[in-house]
Structure formats: structure tokens, C-alpha cells
Design an enzyme around this catalytic site. Sequence first.
Site, PDB file in Angstrom:
ATOM      1  N   GLN A 103      14.288 -36.323 -23.494  1.00 13.65           N
ATOM      2  CA  GLN A 103      13.626 -36.065 -22.211  1.00 13.65           C
ATOM      3  C   GLN A 103      14.624 -36.278 -21.084  1.00 13.65           C
ATOM      4  O   GLN A 103      14.304 -36.056 -19.918  1.00 13.65           O
ATOM      5  CB  GLN A 103      12.451 -37.036 -22.025  1.00 13.65           C
ATOM      6  N   ASP A 106      20.530 -36.381 -18.110  1.00 13.23           N
ATOM      7  CA  ASP A 106      21.813 -36.930 -17.655  1.00 13.23           C
ATOM      8  C   ASP A 106      23.022 -36.481 -18.474  1.00 13.23           C
ATOM      9  O   ASP A 106      24.159 -36.852 -18.155  1.00 13.23           O
ATOM     10  CB  ASP A 106      21.753 -38.466 -17.612  1.00 13.23           C
ATOM     11  N   HIS A 121      13.381 -31.593 -20.749  1.00  8.01           N
ATOM     12  CA  HIS A 121      13.091 -31.627 -19.313  1.00  8.01           C
ATOM     13  C   HIS A 121      14.229 -31.061 -18.463  1.00  8.01           C
ATOM     14  O   HIS A 121      14.313 -31.356 -17.277  1.00  8.01           O
ATOM     15  CB  HIS A 121      12.752 -33.066 -18.887  1.00  8.01           C
ATOM     16  N   CYS A 132      14.606 -16.687  -7.839  1.00  6.55           N
ATOM     17  CA  CYS A 132      15.280 -15.759  -8.752  1.00  6.55           C
ATOM     18  C   CYS A 132      15.827 -16.478  -9.980  1.00  6.55           C
ATOM     19  O   CYS A 132      16.162 -15.844 -10.974  1.00  6.55           O
ATOM     20  CB  CYS A 132      16.411 -15.009  -8.041  1.00  6.55           C
ATOM     21  N   CYS A 147      17.284 -14.041  -2.970  1.00  7.24           N
ATOM     22  CA  CYS A 147      15.822 -14.180  -3.065  1.00  7.24           C
ATOM     23  C   CYS A 147      15.232 -15.037  -1.946  1.00  7.24           C
ATOM     24  O   CYS A 147      14.019 -15.154  -1.844  1.00  7.24           O
ATOM     25  CB  CYS A 147      15.443 -14.777  -4.432  1.00  7.24           C
ATOM     26  N   SER A 186       8.623 -44.519 -22.817  1.00  9.55           N
ATOM     27  CA  SER A 186       7.311 -45.148 -22.687  1.00  9.55           C
ATOM     28  C   SER A 186       6.243 -44.291 -23.355  1.00  9.55           C
ATOM     29  O   SER A 186       5.095 -44.711 -23.470  1.00  9.55           O
ATOM     30  CB  SER A 186       6.967 -45.331 -21.203  1.00  9.55           C
ATOM     31  N   ASN A 210      12.753 -50.203 -28.852  1.00 15.86           N
ATOM     32  CA  ASN A 210      12.394 -50.452 -27.456  1.00 15.86           C
ATOM     33  C   ASN A 210      12.348 -51.968 -27.249  1.00 15.86           C
ATOM     34  O   ASN A 210      11.831 -52.676 -28.112  1.00 15.86           O
ATOM     35  CB  ASN A 210      11.011 -49.830 -27.150  1.00 15.86           C
TER      36      ASN A 210
END
Length: 242
Positions: A103, A106, A121, A132, A147, A186, A210
Site C-alpha cells: 500500500q 515511497d 495505492h 489528461c 487539458c 492497520s 506488527n
Amino acid sequence: MSDEQLLAAAALLREARSVVVFTGAGVSAESGVPTFRAAANALWNQVDVRNFAYPAGYRRNQPDAWRWYAQRAAKTREVVPNAGHVAIAEIERHAEEFLLVTQNIDSLHQRAGSKNVLELHGNLRQPRYFDCGAPSDWLAAPVCSACRGLLRPDVVMFEEELPEGAMDRAREAADSCDVLISVGTSAQVWPAAEIPRYALRGGARVVVVNPDMEGQPWGHHVTQLVGTAGAILPQLVRLAWP
Ligand code: OAD
């Protein structure tokens, strides 16, 4: 977390033919990239998400919104991948079949050597024009000469579709993998959060890495490795392929 859990997860990884790694902002936290939620420096605690990550808010909130993304893009170029990113690239070298579904925007996975990367993402590498879609660069004119559309980051904002085919490809890999490792997310943002569920339904083993399992929706169906990506993943790789 016990040593047994880590050893068990390493054994799963070693024996798996097909592996999917699914990542979120937490994997880049140890590189100095802020996450979105919970942490004191989390992005959605610093700015109002409606003014930066919804298309209408982004258009209204110029030039601040544009500048915010340009600064984030500059920051991602300054930071370096951490031991967690490096370990994920190492898993790819060992696995017979592998897909990294991220996701994150970077590019730190690619810089750590990951090859088969699906960016759900988008990314901060190259902006584009709103209407455009033409690719541009971070120093370009804020309005397209063709555009008249605004320059925007090539990232998925709320209310927007994921890149074409991305979710199908992620789903297919998750449905048929043997092990899925979810790192630093998360699992609150739809549809990405469905990906570990596809793996579970397909009969795969799911491992969650996590430091904070509080908000994780998975319960006992998954192996929970409590700790940071930079601490846990290198150990996992060393144990899987000594
Ligand atoms: P979040 O900020 O929602 O979650 C970050 C997760 O990383 C949390 O579960 C933390 O506990 C965990 N974490 C923190 N430090 C860690 C570390 N060193 N190692 C491992 N885990 C750590 O970020 P995401 O789940 O990525 O979407 O958020 C998903 C999406 O929401 C983002 O892609 C973004 C955001 O709105 C868009 O911009 C479209």
C-alpha cells in the site's frame, strides 16, 4: 512473542512454494517515514485527510495540498530502506513464486531490491495531470497546457479506484499462495485489507508482523509476530534459510 512462534513461522516460509508479502506504512516507519494512524507523528493526525486525500479537497486546497505531496516525495528520496525492506527482498530471492503487494507509495521496497512489486495505492515517483493523466515531474507547471487539469500525485485518493487490474492480481496471488505475511498495516483501508482474508479463505497460512496487535482484526487464525519489521523480518529470514 515466543521463539517457537518465530521458528514455526520460519518453517512455514521455508516450506512454502508461493509467498505473498503484504505491506503498509509500518514497514517504512524505521526508515523515518511517518505512518497514517495512531502514532503521534501519524499523517492523518497532522492534517485533515479531507483536504489532502480526497480529489475535491485536493483541488480546493491548492497550493498546500500539492506542496504537501511534493515535500513527502522529497522526503522519501532522502530516506533509505531499512532491514525490514531488505529482508522482504531476500524472501523473494528464496521463494519459487512471489508477489509483494504494497500500500506504500515511497518506493523503498524497490530500492531495497524487491522486483515483483504491486503498488496498490500508486507512487510518489512521478506526478501526473488530473484530467489528461499525462505524466509530468515535481517541478512542472501546476496546470496542464493541454487539458488545463491540475498537477497531482499519482497516488490513489479516497473515493478513487485502485489502478486497473491491481486488485485482481493481488487477489489471484493471495487466493493461491501457501503463506501470506502481512507487515506494518492497520488493515483498516478497503479494499486492500481484504487481501489477507483471500489468503485465509484459500487455505494459506497468514503471519502478521506488527508491534501493536491491538487493532488487528485477525485473532487466532493467524500467527502473530509482535515486534517491528526491522527487528522481526531479518530473524525470520535467518531462521528460514540459515
Ligand atoms: P497505518 O498508519 O494505518 O498503520 C500502520 C501500521 O504499522 C500500524 O498497525 C502500526 O502498529 C504498524 N507499525 C508501526 N511501526 C511499525 C514497525 N516499525 N514495524 C511494523 N509495523 C509497524 O498505515 P497503513 O495500514 O499502511 O492510503 O494504511 C493504509 C492506507 O491508509 C495507506 O496506504 C493510505 C492510508 O490512508 C492511501 O493513501 C490511499
